[in-house]
Structures are given as C-alpha cells and as structure tokens.
Design an enzyme around this catalytic site. Structure first.
Site, PDB file in Angstrom:
ATOM      1  N   ASP A  66       0.815  -1.206   0.000  1.00 30.85           N
ATOM      2  CA  ASP A  66       0.000   0.000   0.000  1.00 30.85           C
ATOM      3  C   ASP A  66       0.854   1.263   0.000  1.00 30.85           C
ATOM      4  O   ASP A  66       2.036   1.255   0.366  1.00 30.85           O
ATOM      5  CB  ASP A  66      -0.948   0.011   1.193  1.00 30.85           C
ATOM      6  CG  ASP A  66      -0.214   0.110   2.522  1.00 30.85           C
ATOM      7  OD1 ASP A  66       0.730  -0.669   2.737  1.00 30.85           O
ATOM      8  OD2 ASP A  66      -0.577   0.974   3.351  1.00 30.85           O
ATOM      9  N   GLU A 119      -0.096  -0.972   5.730  1.00 29.23           N
ATOM     10  CA  GLU A 119       0.991  -0.473   6.574  1.00 29.23           C
ATOM     11  C   GLU A 119       0.903   1.024   6.792  1.00 29.23           C
ATOM     12  O   GLU A 119       1.224   1.524   7.879  1.00 29.23           O
ATOM     13  CB  GLU A 119       2.344  -0.838   5.944  1.00 29.23           C
ATOM     14  CG  GLU A 119       3.552  -0.627   6.839  1.00 29.23           C
ATOM     15  CD  GLU A 119       4.136   0.781   6.756  1.00 29.23           C
ATOM     16  OE1 GLU A 119       5.007   1.108   7.594  1.00 29.23           O
ATOM     17  OE2 GLU A 119       3.727   1.562   5.860  1.00 29.23           O
TER      18      GLU A 119
END
Length: 351
Positions: A66, A119
């Site tokens: 991400d 994250e």
C-alpha cells in the site's frame, strides 16, 4: 530490463492506496512463481504470501504494497523511475522479492514472503500475520538507501478526537468543533513539552494533525485525527493515560486508532550483521546504521523477539512527496545486497 525493474514498474503503475490494494496484490501474487517463489496466495485480509523451501526454520521477508495518496505521475527518466510507491515501499519490496528468490537456502530453512496491506494506515496486514509465524529472522522492506541498514524506528499513537451535540447557538455554546480543536491543541502542546530538541530524531517526540472535519450547523459534530511519534523507550500506555485526561477536560472522546511502541535492535543482531556485511561486500564501504523517525511494520515484528532488520533502496526523504523517485541502479544494487545477506544469514551458525 531486469526482473526487479520490470516488477517495480508494473507495481508502480497500479494505484494501491491503503484499503485499495487488491489489484496490485493480485498482480504481485501472479508474478511470484516466475521469480523463484512457490504457492503464492492472498490471505484472509489481502496480504500476498509465498514461500521457498520446506525447512522448519523460517526466515520472513515483509514488504508493504500500500501507499499514501498522491505522488508524481509514473514516468521513466533514464535510470530514474518516478511515481508513488517507488521509494515507499514498492522498490524495497521488489528488492526482497527478487533477491529472496535468488538467495541460497541451506537444508532446514525456508523463506516466507509477505506483501502486506495497510501499513500506511493501521498495519492490519502485519497484525494478521503476527500469530501465524514464529520466524528465526525477519527482514522488513523499507527505504534505507543501498548503503544504509535500519535498526530502530520510533513508536506511534494515532488518535481520534471526536465530539457532537444536538445543536446550539455559538453565543451560548462553542460546540464540538471548538472543543476538538482545543483538545488537539492541548495534546500537541504536551508533545512539544516532552520533546528533547537536542536529541537525535529517534529519541524525539513529534505530533501532527492527520485529518479533520466538522460541521457547525444544526446537529454539530467534529473529528480530528492526530499522528504522534514516540521516542525510543517511551511507553504508549503511559502517554495515553495523560492524553485522555486532556481530552476529558474538553469533553471530547479520545479513541486509539493505532498504538505501537518504538523498537530497536543492537548493532550485533545477526540479521543486522548479515546486511552490514553484504553492504560492505557489494559497495566496498561501511554501511550507515540508521534509527528512523517514522514507524513501520518493523515495530510490530519486534514482538517475535527474533533477529530483525530493515533494508531497501531509496531516499526516505522522498516518502509521501511529489518528488518520489528511485534510481533503478540502486534497485539492482539493493537486490544483490538482499540476496547475499539472506544467504549469509541462513548459513550462519548464529542464526
């Protein structure tokens, strides 16, 4: 074009803001078999997982798929690849994937790769994997520069302040917006008071508003999110107890979105030593040892109590900026460092 370059350019072309990683994760899953990995799949929360080898001793590699929103348009300028995620952290992830796919594994070892989701927000991907592994070592893919080895990260408190009422005239009641802003200011003042401005970054505190919204019309409401970074040695629970008092004084609700303690490994940690040696052998210079001001899945991995290090190509000063870009020669160098470091770690009696 090398395997690492190709994979990075493909992944960087697929937007994967936290919460919207599925397309990028599916692409990564489908690419892994051709890069030396076995049985790739998406787990229950969307992480990409694959293995190499069948040994009982597990060496875990974790990168995150991400990104934050925004960033420069994807483009290639000679050996420079521009685009969101090239540094944070698809470049480091690709170095782990390709270097890990080439590393020599002694008998009794296996590699596990995790391309984690979330994250940048709440580390939901890493939190999901924590009870599913008991690794003998872990490498986190984050930008350190090819000559840097990261052994520490600050902690984090992500807080949500909120308030609402059924409506009132501002002359008689300042309302939720004012209350949340006052509470946020009190929290940030407390952070400022605790900050030792003479200390290295990893030993300092910091705080910033991450998000805010509200409405001063009819039924009124307000919300402010605060992102606080805690120094090495700080106790998030002790901080939280004090900050809850400040919120209560303003009649504001405080919710913990994320809480992570700071983490640090010693210079002689076996994983750190393996990467220090690999950097020296590839570059011919002593590596820089880094303590980062941010927070990463490294902090959560520390709960395993195993050898732990973070490494990857890229200048972390470019994280989250409109100047994010990666030198592809650095990607190749980092991939070689990863390959040598993993091989050496698994072969070491200290591992």
């Amino acid at each position: 074009m090398s395997a690492a370059e190709r994979l990075l350019e493909e992944l960087a072309s697929i937007p994967s803001v936290s919460g919207q990683e599925e397309r990028a994760c599916r692409h990564l899953r489908d690419a892994l078999s051709s890069l030396g990995w076995q049985d790739p799949f998406l787990d229950e929360v969307g992480n990409v997982v694959a293995t190499r080898g069948r040994g009982e001793r597990e060496l875990l590699l974790v990168g995150h798929v991400d990104t934050v929103p925004g960033g420069p348009p994807l483009r290639r300028d000679g050996r420079i690849l521009w685009g969101r995620g090239t540094v944070d952290a698809k470049g480091p992830l690709c170095a782990l994937v390709v270097g890990g796919g080439r590393a020599r594994l002694p008998e009794g070892w296996r590699l596990t790769f995790v391309g984690a989701v979330g994250e940048e927000r709440d580390s939901r991907g890493m939190r999901h994997r924590l009870p599913r592994h008991t690794p003998c070592g872990c490498v986190i893919g984050e930008p350190s520069g090819t000559d840097g080895v990261t052994l520490a990260y600050r902690g984090r408190l992500l807080l949500r302040l909120s308030a609402r009422d059924g409506g009132a005239h501002r002359s008689g009641s300042a309302g939720p917006l004012t209350a949340c802003l006052r509470a946020a200011a009190a929290v940030l003042d407390e952070v400022e008071l605790r900050d030792d401005k003479t200390a290295p970054l990893a030993a300092r505190t910091s705080g910033a508003v991450a998000f805010m919204e509200g409405r001063e019309e009819g039924a009124r409401h307000a919300l402010v999110e605060l992102d606080l970074r805690l120094p090495l040695g700080a106790d998030p629970e002790e901080w939280l107890r004090n900050l809850e008092i400040l919120a209560t004084l303003q009649q504001v609700e405080l919710e913990v979105v994320d809480s992570v303690a700071a983490a640090e490994r010693p210079k002689n940690d076996p994983a750190v030593l393996a990467f220090r040696t690999a950097v020296r052998s590839v570059l011919g210079t002593a590596p820089r040892l880094l303590a980062k001001g941010g927070t990463a899945d490294f902090n959560l991995a520390a709960a395993w109590g195993c050898p732990l290090v973070a490494y990857g190509p890229g200048d972390s000063k470019l994280d989250h900026t409109d100047q994010e870009r990666l030198n592809l020669d650095d990607l190749e160098t980092a991939t070689t460092v990863v390959e040598r470091a993993l091989s050496a770690f698994a072969a070491s009696e200290r591992a």
